[in-house]
Scaffold this motif. Sequence first.
Motif, PDB file in Angstrom:
ATOM      1  N   PRO A 266      -4.457   5.008 -48.051  1.00 39.14           N
ATOM      2  CA  PRO A 266      -3.605   5.112 -46.860  1.00 39.14           C
ATOM      3  C   PRO A 266      -3.897   4.038 -45.815  1.00 39.14           C
ATOM      4  N   ASN A 267      -2.833   3.555 -45.216  1.00 39.76           N
ATOM      5  CA  ASN A 267      -2.875   2.673 -44.043  1.00 39.76           C
ATOM      6  C   ASN A 267      -3.464   1.290 -44.281  1.00 39.76           C
ATOM      7  N   LEU A 268      -3.512   0.852 -45.528  1.00 41.93           N
ATOM      8  CA  LEU A 268      -3.941  -0.513 -45.789  1.00 41.93           C
ATOM      9  C   LEU A 268      -2.889  -1.531 -45.374  1.00 41.93           C
ATOM     10  N   ALA A 298      -8.643  -6.878 -36.775  1.00 41.03           N
ATOM     11  CA  ALA A 298      -7.996  -5.837 -37.579  1.00 41.03           C
ATOM     12  C   ALA A 298      -9.018  -5.105 -38.435  1.00 41.03           C
ATOM     13  N   PHE A 299      -9.964  -5.862 -39.000  1.00 38.25           N
ATOM     14  CA  PHE A 299     -11.029  -5.245 -39.789  1.00 38.25           C
ATOM     15  C   PHE A 299     -11.758  -4.201 -38.944  1.00 38.25           C
ATOM     16  N   ALA A 300     -12.117  -4.578 -37.712  1.00 42.32           N
ATOM     17  CA  ALA A 300     -12.900  -3.692 -36.851  1.00 42.32           C
ATOM     18  C   ALA A 300     -12.112  -2.443 -36.464  1.00 42.32           C
ATOM     19  N   VAL A 301     -10.851  -2.619 -36.080  1.00 43.46           N
ATOM     20  CA  VAL A 301     -10.039  -1.472 -35.684  1.00 43.46           C
ATOM     21  C   VAL A 301      -9.841  -0.525 -36.864  1.00 43.46           C
ATOM     22  N   HIS A 302      -9.582  -1.096 -38.036  1.00 38.73           N
ATOM     23  CA  HIS A 302      -9.385  -0.271 -39.229  1.00 38.73           C
ATOM     24  C   HIS A 302     -10.663   0.478 -39.599  1.00 38.73           C
ATOM     25  N   LYS A 303     -11.804  -0.216 -39.539  1.00 33.27           N
ATOM     26  CA  LYS A 303     -13.080   0.435 -39.841  1.00 33.27           C
ATOM     27  C   LYS A 303     -13.380   1.555 -38.842  1.00 33.27           C
ATOM     28  N   LYS A 304     -13.056   1.291 -37.589  1.00 31.86           N
ATOM     29  CA  LYS A 304     -13.288   2.315 -36.571  1.00 31.86           C
ATOM     30  C   LYS A 304     -12.431   3.546 -36.849  1.00 31.86           C
ATOM     31  N   TRP A 305     -11.192   3.318 -37.254  1.00 31.83           N
ATOM     32  CA  TRP A 305     -10.301   4.436 -37.592  1.00 31.83           C
ATOM     33  C   TRP A 305     -10.867   5.224 -38.777  1.00 31.83           C
ATOM     34  N   ILE A 306     -11.356   4.507 -39.808  1.00 33.33           N
ATOM     35  CA  ILE A 306     -11.935   5.177 -40.964  1.00 33.33           C
ATOM     36  C   ILE A 306     -13.108   6.060 -40.536  1.00 33.33           C
ATOM     37  N   PHE A 348      -0.827  -1.968 -35.503  1.00 37.79           N
ATOM     38  CA  PHE A 348      -1.543  -0.695 -35.472  1.00 37.79           C
ATOM     39  C   PHE A 348      -0.808   0.274 -34.552  1.00 37.79           C
ATOM     40  N   PRO A 349      -0.770   1.564 -34.889  1.00 39.64           N
ATOM     41  CA  PRO A 349      -0.248   2.559 -33.945  1.00 39.64           C
ATOM     42  C   PRO A 349      -1.065   2.529 -32.661  1.00 39.64           C
ATOM     43  N   ASN A 350      -0.437   2.757 -31.538  1.00 42.13           N
ATOM     44  CA  ASN A 350      -1.122   2.657 -30.256  1.00 42.13           C
ATOM     45  C   ASN A 350      -2.296   3.635 -30.161  1.00 42.13           C
ATOM     46  N   ASN A 351      -2.132   4.828 -30.740  1.00 39.61           N
ATOM     47  CA  ASN A 351      -3.234   5.802 -30.656  1.00 39.61           C
ATOM     48  C   ASN A 351      -4.454   5.342 -31.438  1.00 39.61           C
ATOM     49  N   VAL A 352      -4.259   4.570 -32.521  1.00 42.30           N
ATOM     50  CA  VAL A 352      -5.378   4.036 -33.285  1.00 42.30           C
ATOM     51  C   VAL A 352      -6.136   3.009 -32.446  1.00 42.30           C
ATOM     52  N   LEU A 353      -5.391   2.160 -31.736  1.00 44.60           N
ATOM     53  CA  LEU A 353      -6.031   1.182 -30.853  1.00 44.60           C
ATOM     54  C   LEU A 353      -6.789   1.881 -29.727  1.00 44.60           C
ATOM     55  N   ASN A 355      -8.024   4.942 -29.637  1.00 46.85           N
ATOM     56  CA  ASN A 355      -9.171   5.715 -30.119  1.00 46.85           C
ATOM     57  C   ASN A 355     -10.317   4.839 -30.624  1.00 46.85           C
ATOM     58  N   SER A 356     -10.049   3.540 -30.769  1.00 47.77           N
ATOM     59  CA  SER A 356     -11.115   2.645 -31.216  1.00 47.77           C
ATOM     60  C   SER A 356     -12.202   2.487 -30.160  1.00 47.77           C
ATOM     61  N   THR A 357     -11.842   2.744 -28.908  1.00 53.90           N
ATOM     62  CA  THR A 357     -12.741   2.622 -27.737  1.00 53.90           C
ATOM     63  C   THR A 357     -13.177   1.186 -27.471  1.00 53.90           C
ATOM     64  N   PHE A 358     -12.515   0.194 -28.086  1.00 50.45           N
ATOM     65  CA  PHE A 358     -12.819  -1.190 -27.799  1.00 50.45           C
ATOM     66  C   PHE A 358     -12.248  -1.575 -26.448  1.00 50.45           C
ATOM     67  N   ASN A 359     -12.880  -2.546 -25.806  1.00 52.81           N
ATOM     68  CA  ASN A 359     -12.423  -3.009 -24.483  1.00 52.81           C
ATOM     69  C   ASN A 359     -11.403  -4.130 -24.657  1.00 52.81           C
ATOM     70  N   PHE A 360     -10.145  -3.748 -24.707  1.00 52.61           N
ATOM     71  CA  PHE A 360      -9.080  -4.718 -24.904  1.00 52.61           C
ATOM     72  C   PHE A 360      -8.816  -5.512 -23.625  1.00 52.61           C
ATOM     73  N   ASP A 361      -8.497  -6.819 -23.808  1.00 52.14           N
ATOM     74  CA  ASP A 361      -8.111  -7.646 -22.676  1.00 52.14           C
ATOM     75  C   ASP A 361      -6.708  -7.272 -22.234  1.00 52.14           C
ATOM     76  N   LEU A 362      -6.412  -7.549 -20.996  1.00 49.26           N
ATOM     77  CA  LEU A 362      -5.059  -7.305 -20.489  1.00 49.26           C
ATOM     78  C   LEU A 362      -4.114  -8.396 -20.954  1.00 49.26           C
TER      79      LEU A 362
END
Length: 362
Positions: A266-268, A298-306, A348-353, A355-362
């Motif tokens: 799923p979600n690959l 993308a690797f990091a966000v996907h791994k965080k979701w997993i 990526f779905p917004n909720n996945v981003l 929930n990753s808890t990463f500090n995204f730039d504006l």
Amino acid sequence: MPERIDLLYFSFKNNQNSKNKGKIMKYKELDNNQIRFLTDIRQTYQTFLDAKEDLARFKGSMKWKTTDSGIYLIRVLDSRGTEKSLGKKDTEKVKIFENFTSGKAQAQERLETLKSSLSRMSGMAKAADLGRLPAIVGKILRKLDDEKLLGEHIMVVGTHALYAYEAAAGVQFDSEMLATADVDLLIDSRKQLKLMITDPAIAESGILGLLCKADKTFKKLRTQTYTAANDQGFMVDLIKPALNPPWKKDALQESSENDLNPVEVPNLEWLLSSQRFSSIVVDTSGMPAKMVCPDPRAFAVHKKWISTQAGREAEKRSRDSFQAQAVIELSTAKFPHLPLRKSELSYFPNNVLENSTFNFDL
């Protein structure tokens, strides 16, 4: 069945200054000597790849063929002896023949010279502790690249992608973070792979045939037909995105029975949608290879979701989270051309981003 070795992680906090407190600093910088060797071998290997492309323009051969109607210039297109007439002999055809013959000889000589250079440099790379990637993975990558499958059709995901990120950044991750006895190859199931393979000896058995070119002991597992294992117990898993809708047919469903059958995960599609990240890595034999994998963000966000999936073992979830954090920190520190912005990860779905808890730039 060969035993799969699970990856264990050991993290530590960097307390050198308050700015870095709490970060998972899981890599060390290469020294100047290592950077020099790595730069040299990567540049030489890229030149080698360019030389292979030049030689490919001279694929096959040319010859003169005498018939009842005259002498004709013939281009032999492949190893099967497929021929194409270029026309009756004249001044122009003689020039074409001479340019082809001399051009191919020069291209072959250049390629052999570069091969010799790489062979000498491989020893220096090992001595400088640059040989990181398992040698069998290096062989597989070089075979995939020979068949023009890397990037557009297949890329490396999972733990082995870390070798590409560290090589591009000029660092080395902690060895515990990289220890694994299997590599995951993500295949784009929207495309017909068999039509892309040029070697007729490989085409019929597809990816499994290609793996056997790298190591003849690779066999498909009976109980896990998406996995091939060699006599050393190293495994290659062929994976693809889960179909949506589930009954949708993809190009790989018509592949040979002799080949691996990629398993749906799923979600690959998130990783397939990311921009490709390419780097030249060095394997434990000292030889370089090109690796293509997902964008490190993308690797990091996907791994965080997993790592948040309840059905996954607790130990693996912890490992996934550490890996995700280490890669995102490396990307932020070393790849300024890849800013951590949600707008650049919109596949990526917004909720996945979120929930990753990463500090995204504006």
